[in-house]
Write an enzyme that holds these catalytic residues in place. Structure first.
Site, PDB file in Angstrom:
ATOM      1  N   ARG A 126       0.828  -0.987   0.024  1.00  0.00           N
ATOM      2  CA  ARG A 126      -0.036   0.015  -0.121  1.00  0.00           C
ATOM      3  C   ARG A 126       1.075   1.182  -0.196  1.00  0.00           C
ATOM      4  NH1 ARG A 126      -4.517   0.345   4.410  1.00  0.00           N
ATOM      5  NH2 ARG A 126      -2.812   0.899   5.765  1.00  0.00           N
ATOM      6  N   LYS A 129      -2.651   6.450   0.923  1.00  0.00           N
ATOM      7  CA  LYS A 129      -2.768   6.854   2.407  1.00  0.00           C
ATOM      8  C   LYS A 129      -1.757   8.171   2.407  1.00  0.00           C
ATOM      9  CE  LYS A 129      -2.759   4.329   6.896  1.00  0.00           C
ATOM     10  NZ  LYS A 129      -4.214   4.237   7.218  1.00  0.00           N
ATOM     11  N   GLU A 178     -16.428   6.625   3.723  1.00  0.00           N
ATOM     12  CA  GLU A 178     -15.650   6.315   4.862  1.00  0.00           C
ATOM     13  C   GLU A 178     -16.061   6.674   6.146  1.00  0.00           C
ATOM     14  OE1 GLU A 178     -11.562   4.670   5.099  1.00  0.00           O
ATOM     15  OE2 GLU A 178     -11.113   6.030   3.066  1.00  0.00           O
TER      16      GLU A 178
HETATM   17  C1  LIG Z   1      -5.518   3.723   7.358  1.00  0.00           C
HETATM   18  C2  LIG Z   1      -6.604   3.859   7.008  1.00  0.00           C
HETATM   19  C3  LIG Z   1      -7.832   2.935   7.321  1.00  0.00           C
HETATM   20  C4  LIG Z   1      -7.632   1.723   7.942  1.00  0.00           C
HETATM   21  O1  LIG Z   1      -6.670   0.952   7.397  1.00  0.00           O
HETATM   22  P1  LIG Z   1      -5.952  -0.431   8.051  1.00  0.00           P
HETATM   23  O2  LIG Z   1      -5.155  -0.936   7.074  1.00  0.00           O
HETATM   24  O3  LIG Z   1      -7.248  -1.254   8.135  1.00  0.00           O
HETATM   25  O4  LIG Z   1      -5.531   0.148   9.076  1.00  0.00           O
HETATM   26  C5  LIG Z   1      -9.036   3.410   6.684  1.00  0.00           C
HETATM   27  N1  LIG Z   1      -9.303   4.510   6.198  1.00  0.00           N
HETATM   28  C6  LIG Z   1      -8.439   5.362   6.049  1.00  0.00           C
HETATM   29  C7  LIG Z   1      -8.679   6.748   5.431  1.00  0.00           C
HETATM   30  C8  LIG Z   1      -7.034   5.166   6.454  1.00  0.00           C
HETATM   31  O5  LIG Z   1      -6.104   5.947   6.332  1.00  0.00           O
END
Ligand SMILES: *Cc1c(COP(=O)(O)O)cnc(C)c1O
Length: 339
Positions: free
Chosen positions: A80, A183, A219
């Site tokens: 990722r 991210k 989200e």
């Molecule tokens: C990091 C994140 C998540 C959660 O991802 P995980 O890999 O399960 O920790 C969900 N939404 C957003 C916007 C994120 O930045």
């Protein structure tokens, strides 16, 4: 260090002994360095400071029942982070470098891995920054990849407890065809205002809608959203959602429990049809949601009417948690033992 109250640690910054750093210069990564400084010295024209060339990851290491430290699905975080790097034109970190960095930083800070049974974990925060100077809008020629760690307490201090969230229509977290699926820090900056307002108004978090039509669930703040309807686990499909590794894992567990899994658009109206809903991510695994309030229309959707998390959410949560702490077998090979 002597007396850390593991069970009551917040989810916050905790100073440990070491962090690791690696610099990309002249088209390649250098050697991994170990640092005991909490600071980064950087050019004032670094692109991460001006143009948001910054991505991060969040993962955890757990002290298992057998006394071994395990990291959960690190390859997914590495992958990722490469997608994030590609998305905003940063140097990509290989699996090899990512692996060397996480194992080194965990081993160097071993004494900060919370003991088994406390419900706490070692949070791992990889960062990738455009560190080279630019004034014109261009990607940097130099990058810094670093990881710091710190113990964090159990997310639910008083047990697995449901939260209220606020559905907002006057803010978007990420744009269609933008950066919602990676991210990067900029997405978080865009979510601070509505999240702060939701807290002031008595909610734990915000539920964002798709930015284009304002019709579909996107989200739940910094976490993915899911709903349980009968024997089906439903989670929104959208290009602006960050693919959560926790969500991916819960889907696998749901299938293995004999459930159906649907990844598709979820309309606001459908909120009324779910038996259980929750937010999921590394920090809490699952935050069960007890109430969603539509800030604009005032409509309220309620779950967990007995005040407790739903049975399916609870089962999924317990299963994932048990795998992470090596209380149950890991048939998926999700854990890496750090020796
Ligand atoms: C990091 C994140 C998540 C959660 O991802 P995980 O890999 O399960 O920790 C969900 N939404 C957003 C916007 C994120 O930045």
């Amino acid at each position: 260090m002597e007396n850390i109250d593991w069970k009551n640690l917040p989810f916050g910054y905790f100073k440990t002994d070491y962090n690791v750093r690696c610099y990309w210069k002249g088209g390649k990564w250098g050697e991994l360095e170990i640092s005991s400084s909490e600071y980064v010295s950087m050019h004032m024209a670094a692109t991460c400071l001006h143009y948001g060339q910054e991505a991060f990851e969040g993962m955890k290491a757990f002290m298992g029942k057998d006394g071994k430290i395990r990291v959960f699905r690190w390859e997914e975080n590495a992958k990722r982070m490469r997608r994030s790097a590609h998305g905003i034109m940063m140097a990509e970190v290989s699996d090899e470098l990512f692996f060397q960095a996480i194992t080194t930083v965990i081993k160097m800070n071993k004494k900060y891995v919370p003991p088994y049974g406390t419900g706490a974990a070692l949070y791992i925060r990889p960062l990738l920054l455009g560190s080279g100077p630019q004034v014109g809008v261009k990607p940097a020629m130099e990058y810094l990849f670093m990881i710091f760690v710190g113990p964090v307490g159990p997310y639910f201090k008083g047990g697995f407890s449901p939260v209220n969230i606020q559905l907002v229509r006057d803010y978007d977290r990420a744009a269609p065809q933008g950066t919602g699926h990676i991210k990067v820090g900029g997405n978080y900056a865009a979510s601070l205002r509505p999240a702060d307002r939701a807290k002031e108004e008595g909610h734990a978090s915000v539920l964002f809608l798709d930015a284009k039509e304002n019709k579909y669930i996107d989200e739940a703040g910094p976490a993915n959203f899911f709903g349980i309807k009968g024997n089906t686990y439903v989670t929104p499909a959208s290009d602006t959602i960050l693919p959560s590794i926790t969500n991916m894992s819960l889907q696998v567990l749901a299938l293995d429990m004999g459930m159906e899994v649907e990844v598709r658009q979820v309309t606001i109206e459908e909120l009324a049809d779910f038996d259980e809903v929750g937010a999921c991510g590394t920090a809490a695994i699952i935050s069960p949601i007890k109430k969603i309030e539509d800030r604009e229309t005032g409509r309220v959707y309620e779950y967990c009417k007995d005040g407790k998390a739903g049975s399916v959410s609870t089962r999924l949560y317990n299963k994932l948690r048990a795998i992470q702490y090596a209380e149950e077998e890991d048939p998926y090979g999700w854990n890496l033992v750090v020796e």
